[in-house]
Design an enzyme around this catalytic site. Structure first.
Site, PDB file in Angstrom:
ATOM      1  NE  ARG A 287      16.371 -29.690  20.568  1.00  0.00           N
ATOM      2  CZ  ARG A 287      15.299 -30.060  21.284  1.00  0.00           C
ATOM      3  NH1 ARG A 287      15.425 -30.441  22.540  1.00  0.00           N
ATOM      4  NH2 ARG A 287      14.109 -30.067  20.727  1.00  0.00           N
ATOM      5  CG  ASP A 311      16.321 -35.750  28.329  1.00  0.00           C
ATOM      6  OD1 ASP A 311      16.241 -36.998  28.368  1.00  0.00           O
ATOM      7  OD2 ASP A 311      15.450 -35.031  27.801  1.00  0.00           O
ATOM      8  CD  GLU A 316      19.123 -36.040  21.213  1.00  0.00           C
ATOM      9  OE1 GLU A 316      17.999 -36.323  20.765  1.00  0.00           O
ATOM     10  OE2 GLU A 316      19.299 -35.195  22.090  1.00  0.00           O
ATOM     11  CG  HIS A 335      15.434 -35.883  23.367  1.00  0.00           C
ATOM     12  ND1 HIS A 335      15.985 -35.221  22.301  1.00  0.00           N
ATOM     13  CD2 HIS A 335      14.470 -35.056  23.841  1.00  0.00           C
ATOM     14  CE1 HIS A 335      15.385 -34.049  22.131  1.00  0.00           C
ATOM     15  NE2 HIS A 335      14.447 -33.937  23.059  1.00  0.00           N
ATOM     16  CG  LEU A 336      13.581 -40.616  28.377  1.00  0.00           C
ATOM     17  CD1 LEU A 336      13.712 -41.503  29.621  1.00  0.00           C
ATOM     18  CD2 LEU A 336      12.597 -41.255  27.406  1.00  0.00           C
TER      19      LEU A 336
HETATM   20  N1  LIG Z   1      14.417 -32.604  26.555  1.00  0.00           N
HETATM   21  C1  LIG Z   1      13.221 -32.474  26.082  1.00  0.00           C
HETATM   22  O1  LIG Z   1      12.535 -33.434  25.774  1.00  0.00           O
HETATM   23  C2  LIG Z   1      12.665 -31.111  25.913  1.00  0.00           C
HETATM   24  C3  LIG Z   1      13.483 -30.074  25.611  1.00  0.00           C
HETATM   25  N2  LIG Z   1      12.989 -28.827  25.463  1.00  0.00           N
HETATM   26  C4  LIG Z   1      13.930 -27.769  25.160  1.00  0.00           C
HETATM   27  O2  LIG Z   1      13.981 -26.872  26.244  1.00  0.00           O
HETATM   28  C5  LIG Z   1      14.309 -25.579  25.782  1.00  0.00           C
HETATM   29  C6  LIG Z   1      13.378 -24.567  26.407  1.00  0.00           C
HETATM   30  O3  LIG Z   1      12.035 -24.814  26.033  1.00  0.00           O
HETATM   31  P1  LIG Z   1      10.902 -23.760  26.444  1.00  0.00           P
HETATM   32  O4  LIG Z   1      11.135 -23.306  27.819  1.00  0.00           O
HETATM   33  O5  LIG Z   1       9.608 -24.377  26.115  1.00  0.00           O
HETATM   34  O6  LIG Z   1      11.228 -22.584  25.431  1.00  0.00           O
HETATM   35  P2  LIG Z   1      10.993 -21.027  25.650  1.00  0.00           P
HETATM   36  O7  LIG Z   1      11.106 -20.421  24.320  1.00  0.00           O
HETATM   37  O8  LIG Z   1       9.760 -20.809  26.445  1.00  0.00           O
HETATM   38  O9  LIG Z   1      12.236 -20.576  26.539  1.00  0.00           O
HETATM   39  C7  LIG Z   1      13.517 -20.434  26.057  1.00  0.00           C
HETATM   40  C8  LIG Z   1      14.139 -19.258  26.768  1.00  0.00           C
HETATM   41  O10 LIG Z   1      15.508 -19.200  26.426  1.00  0.00           O
HETATM   42  C9  LIG Z   1      15.854 -17.840  26.372  1.00  0.00           C
HETATM   43  N3  LIG Z   1      17.101 -17.630  25.664  1.00  0.00           N
HETATM   44  C10 LIG Z   1      17.316 -17.459  24.341  1.00  0.00           C
HETATM   45  N4  LIG Z   1      18.611 -17.235  24.117  1.00  0.00           N
HETATM   46  C11 LIG Z   1      19.236 -17.271  25.318  1.00  0.00           C
HETATM   47  C12 LIG Z   1      20.567 -17.110  25.736  1.00  0.00           C
HETATM   48  N5  LIG Z   1      21.535 -16.860  24.854  1.00  0.00           N
HETATM   49  N6  LIG Z   1      20.842 -17.212  27.050  1.00  0.00           N
HETATM   50  C13 LIG Z   1      19.871 -17.456  27.947  1.00  0.00           C
HETATM   51  N7  LIG Z   1      18.586 -17.606  27.603  1.00  0.00           N
HETATM   52  C14 LIG Z   1      18.273 -17.519  26.310  1.00  0.00           C
HETATM   53  C15 LIG Z   1      14.670 -17.186  25.728  1.00  0.00           C
HETATM   54  O11 LIG Z   1      14.632 -15.803  26.007  1.00  0.00           O
HETATM   55  C16 LIG Z   1      13.519 -17.921  26.369  1.00  0.00           C
HETATM   56  O12 LIG Z   1      13.048 -17.227  27.509  1.00  0.00           O
HETATM   57  C17 LIG Z   1      14.255 -25.668  24.254  1.00  0.00           C
HETATM   58  O13 LIG Z   1      15.561 -25.867  23.766  1.00  0.00           O
HETATM   59  C18 LIG Z   1      13.479 -26.908  23.994  1.00  0.00           C
HETATM   60  O14 LIG Z   1      13.772 -27.466  22.778  1.00  0.00           O
HETATM   61  C19 LIG Z   1      11.665 -28.545  25.643  1.00  0.00           C
HETATM   62  C20 LIG Z   1      10.793 -29.549  25.935  1.00  0.00           C
HETATM   63  C21 LIG Z   1      11.214 -30.925  26.071  1.00  0.00           C
HETATM   64  O1  LIG Z   2       9.895 -30.368  22.630  1.00  0.00           O
HETATM   65  C1  LIG Z   2      11.128 -30.444  22.577  1.00  0.00           C
HETATM   66  O2  LIG Z   2      11.881 -29.498  22.321  1.00  0.00           O
HETATM   67  C2  LIG Z   2      11.750 -31.732  22.823  1.00  0.00           C
HETATM   68  O3  LIG Z   2      12.944 -31.788  22.873  1.00  0.00           O
HETATM   69  C3  LIG Z   2      10.921 -32.933  22.860  1.00  0.00           C
HETATM   70  O4  LIG Z   2      11.393 -33.773  21.844  1.00  0.00           O
HETATM   71  P1  LIG Z   2      10.566 -35.049  21.381  1.00  0.00           P
HETATM   72  O5  LIG Z   2       9.300 -34.553  20.803  1.00  0.00           O
HETATM   73  O6  LIG Z   2      10.330 -35.863  22.614  1.00  0.00           O
HETATM   74  O7  LIG Z   2      11.427 -35.726  20.377  1.00  0.00           O
END
Ligand SMILES: NC(=O)C1=CN([C@@H]2O[C@H](COP(=O)(O)OP(=O)(O)OC[C@H]3O[C@@H](n4cnc5c(N)ncnc54)[C@H](O)[C@@H]3O)[C@@H](O)[C@H]2O)C=CC1
Ligand SMILES: O=C(O)C(=O)COP(=O)(O)O
Length: 599
Positions: A287, A311, A316, A335-336
């Site tokens: 994020r 990303d 945004e 944001h892909l």
């Molecule tokens: N750019 C995009 O399109 C996408 C972005 N994301 C983002 O990626 C991130 C991770 O997603 P997931 O792995 O699925 O979530 P997840 O919940 O599986 O992993 C997040 C991890 O961050 C850790 N965490 C929490 N606070 C922390 C801190 N202060 N320092 C270090 N680690 C900490 C948690 O313990 C957890 O293990 C989320 O912010 C999500 O929104 C996810 C999918 C797509």
């Molecule tokens: O799953 C997430 O956290 C993402 O950031 C993906 O965002 P989007 O559904 O592609 O707008």
């Protein structure tokens, strides 16, 4: 106290029956007496949880592009309104007609959205992982369940992270743009190798660990920082968990994979950039808000950060003249991370199933603001869920008008280890039972704790571990209300609380104790409790009055201290007895007090 509860708990406008706005319809069965007499009339219908019939299909607003397969699933169950790019005002206007809302990351689901829904919105589905665009506190206060699709885009996000690391290291984006501009700058775009470099994965969750796995395949040395991740999970893929400072201080590449929370907001800032190795490269697929973007620009200008691949952005889309985006050492994608065909189909199905399930009254396994209960645990707990609500309902209806319920103690007795039972679900249902009969508030698993707190009800819980075989999750649940008077004195325990106790027998909730009196009553229909002097003919007298009033008796049970002493008779009835019928029972000379309770 007016008991306004009925056997259903759906509010008229809420076509949804979410979570434990689930209602139970039971086939009739009849149980007579236990302590004194005991026989039971069974019928063979299976016990089922059913969704109440609805006049209209629920309406689901899909406010951002969702994969076709998900939309198709939604349409099989609901009216689906796909309206994209709504302004905040348009969203607030539409939402009052919707039972569920599905969004991705671009829609802000603010407090105003919940307020504008006027209680109709029961589920918000986030078709993705991050729920920082949903006001969770407001959702919870409004009893609205928030579910996400936490797994289907993990690989896509991890692949995008790896794509950004490799693209950044080899200047792919800049080189591509220069070739397209007619240039051939081979020496300008000499890159850096990945092999042997240290990658710090910040946030070792689903995406972070997949990035780590892939980076190891590229020959990188991977370390990770995550205060909540288990070290053995990291070790299993050859990753060492280290402190924040060690991670950022030793890394050649830092890849961010934590959620945006108050604790992670701007976690990369002037101070933390100053601790990094000169020439570090930053990747952010998490994020935008986890980086202080102004500080990043300064760190690039100061040569601390050699490059960044982003990303996600605080705002945004970012402003066209954003110094960060325009910096030649920064590559950016809109944001892909989750945007692959496969991930979007998967996310759409995952969220559609979660939203439909929630609207049908199933407990969501991807609930963000309610306990997640795995399906097999829920199957086992279901009768205890029903028991909990009914004990709450009984207990509160025993309170004399005017005495406010403030102090409730719940005791769970089980032969299982204390860690084996997540009582949040049961506590929520007891709360629902305690509050709904005496208010117009709609209580569910989401808002139960909030609602109890708001009404000043303090619920304490105690676990009692019993000897014996832990075949059942629980042996009994006891609900006590302290500091109140009872309209049925026999419901008071020796220590002065209203006390009801129950257990599950053959999958059916039973009331086993009222005050100090042992009874055994299957909890269905409604109940008349009456205290009497134990003497022959009482069951017949009461039964014939109810028969004359056309009230069907489903069971009777008598709990007594000793023969011919005081006894409490519990009579299950299918229909609500008239006041006249209750008065006639009360006029039987041996009857000392009685109360009619709706379940
Ligand atoms: N750019 C995009 O399109 C996408 C972005 N994301 C983002 O990626 C991130 C991770 O997603 P997931 O792995 O699925 O979530 P997840 O919940 O599986 O992993 C997040 C991890 O961050 C850790 N965490 C929490 N606070 C922390 C801190 N202060 N320092 C270090 N680690 C900490 C948690 O313990 C957890 O293990 C989320 O912010 C999500 O929104 C996810 C999918 C797509
Ligand atoms: O799953 C997430 O956290 C993402 O950031 C993906 O965002 P989007 O559904 O592609 O707008």
């Amino acid at each position: 106290m007016a008991a306004s509860a009925s056997s259903t708990s759906l509010k008229p406008s809420a076509a949804s029956t979410n979570g434990l706005w689930l209602s139970q319809r039971r086939p009739l069965s009849t149980t007579f007496g236990v302590t004194a007499l005991s026989f039971r009339r069974h019928r063979d219908q299976p016990r089922r949880f059913v969704v109440l019939s609805m006049d209209a299909k629920p309406t689901i607003l899909v406010a951002e592009k969702l994969g076709e397969a998900g939309v198709k699933l939604l349409k099989e169950f609901a009216n689906v309104d796909c309206s994209y790019n709504l302004s905040p005002e348009e969203l607030c206007t539409k939402i009052s007609l919707c039972d569920a809302l599905i969004v991705r990351s671009a829609t802000k689901v603010s407090r105003e959205v919940f307020e504008s829904s006027a209680g109709r919105l029961k589920v918000v589905g986030r078709a993705g992982v991050g729920i920082d665009n949903v006001d969770l506190a407001a959702a919870t206060e409004h009893g609205c369940l928030v579910v996400n699709a936490p797994t289907a885009n993990t690989v896509a996000a991890a692949e995008h992270g790896i794509a950004l690391i490799t693209a950044m290291a080899r200047n792919i984006a800049q080189a591509d743009a220069s070739v397209k501009a007619g240039k051939w700058l081979r020496s300008k775009y000499v890159g850096v190798s990945l092999v042997g470099k240290t990658l710090a994965v910040m946030g070792f969750g689903k995406v972070g660990s997949e990035v780590a796995r892939r980076a190891k395949g590229l020959g990188m040395n991977v370390i990770a920082h995550d205060p909540y991740a288990p070290a053995d999970r990291a070790r299993a893929i050859g990753v060492e968990l280290v402190s924040f400072d060690e991670a950022i201080g030793t890394a050649d590449f830092i890849s961010l994979h934590m959620p945006l929370t108050a604790a992670t907001s701007k976690i990369l800032n002037d101070e933390t950039f100053a601790k990094m190795k000169k020439g570090v490269r930053i990747v952010n697929v998490a994020r935008g808000g986890v980086i202080d973007e102004d500080a990043l620009v300064k760190a690039i200008d100061a040569g601390i950060v050699a490059q960044a691949a982003l990303d996600v952005f605080t705002e945004e889309p970012p402003a066209k003249d954003s110094k960060l985006v325009q910096n030649e050492n920064v590559i950016a994608t809109p944001h892909l991370g989750a945007s692959t065909m496969e991930a979007q189909e998967g996310v759409a199905i995952e969220i559609a199933e979660a939203v439909v399930g929630a609207l049908k009254g199933e407990l969501a396994s991807t609930a963000v603001n309610a306990p997640m209960v795995p399906a097999q645990v829920l199957t086992e707990l279901k009768p205890y869920v029903a028991l909990s609500e009914k004990l709450g309902r009984l207990a509160v209806q025993l309170v004399a008008g005017g005495s406010g319920v403030k102090t409730v103690k719940v005791t769970y007795a089980s032969a299982r280890a204390p860690d084996d039972l997540d009582t949040r679900l049961l506590r929520a249902m007891i709360t629902k039972g305690l509050i709904e009969p005496i208010s117009s508030v709609f209580v569910n698993l989401v808002n139960a704790d909030f609602t109890a707190k708001q009404r000043g009800i303090r619920i304490t819980e105690e676990r009692v571990t019993l000897d014996g075989s832990p075949e059942n999750p629980l042996e009994l649940i006891q609900v006590q209300i302290a500091n109140v008077e009872s309209k049925f004195h026999s419901a008071m325990s020796d220590s002065g609380e209203i006390k009801v106790e129950g257990h599950v027998k053959d999958g059916v909730p039973h009331l086993t104790k009222v005050g100090s009196f042992e009874v055994d009553v299957s909890l269905e229909g409604s109940i008349i409790l009456c205290r009497q002097v134990d003497q022959p003919g009482m069951i017949g007298k009461v039964g014939s009055i109810l028969g004359e009033e056309n009230v069907n008796v489903s069971f009777m049970t008598v709990g007594r201290i000793a023969p011919r002493k005081q006894a409490v008779m519990a009579i299950g009835v299918d229909e609500e007895p008239s006041k006249a019928a209750l008065r006639r029972i009360g006029e039987i000379s041996a009857v000392e007090e009685l109360v009619y309770l709706k379940l």
